[in-house]
Design an enzyme around this catalytic site. Structure first.
Site, PDB file in Angstrom:
ATOM      1  CE  LYS A 103     -17.026 -88.590  -2.889  1.00  0.00           C
ATOM      2  NZ  LYS A 103     -17.329 -87.223  -3.313  1.00  0.00           N
ATOM      3  NE  ARG A 105     -14.982 -80.150  -3.374  1.00  0.00           N
ATOM      4  CZ  ARG A 105     -15.599 -81.249  -2.980  1.00  0.00           C
ATOM      5  NH1 ARG A 105     -15.397 -81.729  -1.758  1.00  0.00           N
ATOM      6  NH2 ARG A 105     -16.444 -81.870  -3.771  1.00  0.00           N
ATOM      7  CE1 TYR A 145      -2.349 -97.940  26.473  1.00  0.00           C
ATOM      8  CE2 TYR A 145      -4.022 -98.119  24.769  1.00  0.00           C
ATOM      9  CZ  TYR A 145      -2.759 -98.422  25.251  1.00  0.00           C
ATOM     10  OH  TYR A 145      -1.914 -99.206  24.509  1.00  0.00           O
ATOM     11  CG  MET A 179      -4.294 -99.112  16.861  1.00  0.00           C
ATOM     12  SD  MET A 179      -2.536 -99.419  16.598  1.00  0.00           S
ATOM     13  CE  MET A 179      -1.814 -97.909  17.221  1.00  0.00           C
TER      14      MET A 179
END
Ligand SMILES: *Cc1c(COP(=O)(O)O)cnc(C)c1O
Length: 341
Positions: free
Chosen positions: A35, A126, A240, A286
């Site tokens: 998956k 679940r 940053y 990013m």
């Protein structure tokens, strides 16, 4: 297509990991959870290699994931079962649904669906039917009756409790097979294997339990190209928010990879590349990461391998091994390196 970042994928490591898990599964068959696009590696590339190694049971979450594998004509089960919207595709037989709810069971029966799998909840709360809803299965052609362990990666009393609840189902349905263990469950011992195991993480080099540490090999290795090299002086900052300040003159390489590629911000001032030689400095952006490459010549255009051994990378970044794999983004060129297929 020449992406400036690539995911080197070791097909030999993948199939070796599967064979190791198959051996640990004893007489049980060993399947594969593929998956989330094969945990980020690319479901088709993974499935081809595992099928070639002998894997005959594949698990995805959704019908879109099953449809993407249709050309391979492999036995696939869809863990989330069938919604009304899935029925047209499900009835083509492209995969088996894993029925989870009374409504899904009713839907599949009403449509005259064929073989299916069924998830029973044994305490995780679940997905799955409760144990006392077994009567609903009358009239279904159940291939695999399964349940899922909530705490297999820990030494929890939940494991034995779920094992007992699941073992008590043997003989109570006409299911052809029983299946309980995920990757970590495979390491809990042969009692947990039943007829079929369903590892995911460990196939891809994740280490869910310490017992597996020396048995599994890293499969996915992110690499990125140097976009710029610069020299920063003592007292200068990088990136940053200027979180990193050079203590001395430093050679810096800016790499073509960032948190949008799954190289998460948790690696800021913590990750490394080149086998520990090149520390990540400052914030991960990013699309970019800065490395201290004072230790070696490293030029614009050179390729650098990020250190991505999953247990260590998870500890450093604060992400789970699962997130580190499934977060690997779409900008990578995925390149299988071994010649097994
Ligand atoms: C994802 C999943 C697995 C595989 O789990 P891993 O921990 O990755 O081995 C097995 N079974 C079910 C039902 C799952 O959802």
């Amino acid at each position: 297509m020449t992406a400036p970042l690539r995911l080197r994928l070791d097909g030999q490591a993948l199939t070796d990991n599967w064979r190791t898990l198959a051996r640990m599964s004893g007489r049980a068959a060993c399947g594969a959870a593929i998956k989330a696009d094969g945990y980020g590696l690319g479901a088709i590339g993974v499935a081809i290699r595992l099928a070639d190694a002998g894997c005959r049971d594949f698990f995805v979450a959704t019908w879109a994931e099953a449809a993407a594998l249709a050309s391979l004509a492999l036995p696939v089960s869809v863990l989330h079962g069938v919604r009304e919207e899935d029925m047209a595709l499900a009835l083509t037989g492209v995969a088996r649904p894993v029925l989870n709810t009374a409504a899904q069971v009713a839907r599949w029966k009403a449509a005259g669906g064929g073989a299916c799998d069924v998830m029973i909840d044994t305490g995780m709360n679940r997905l799955g039917l409760s144990v006392d809803a077994l009567g609903l299965l009358e009239g279904l052609r159940v291939d695999t009756l399964m349940s899922h362990l909530a705490c297999a990666d820990e030494d929890s009393v939940m494991n034995a409790r779920q094992l007992a609840a699941f073992a008590a189902l043997a003989g109570r349905t006409r299911a052809r097979r029983l299946s309980l263990a995920n990757s970590a469950g495979v390491a809990l011992g042969s009692d947990y294997a039943f007829d079929l195991t369903r590892p995911g993480l460990a196939l891809y080099g994740g280490i869910p339990r310490a017992e597996m540490r020396d048995l599994l090999a890293q499969v996915a290795m992110p690499e990125a190209q140097v976009l710029q090299r610069r020299r920063v002086s003592a007292g200068d900052t990088v990136g940053y928010n200027a979180t990193w300040t050079a203590a001395r003159q430093t050679e810096v390489a800016i790499l073509n990879i960032g948190y949008a590629d799954g190289y998460f911000r948790g690696f800021s001032d913590a990750g490394s590349a080149g086998g520990g030689r090149f520390p990540v400095i400052g914030r991960v952006s990013m699309d970019l990461v800065a490395l201290d490459v004072t230790a070696a010549p490293m030029a614009e255009g050179d390729w650098v391998a990020l250190d991505y051994a999953l247990p260590e990378a998870a500890a450093l970044s604060g992400m789970s091994q699962y997130e580190l794999l499934t977060g690997l983004g779409a900008r990578f060129e995925r390149r299988w390196i071994s010649a097994t297929v």
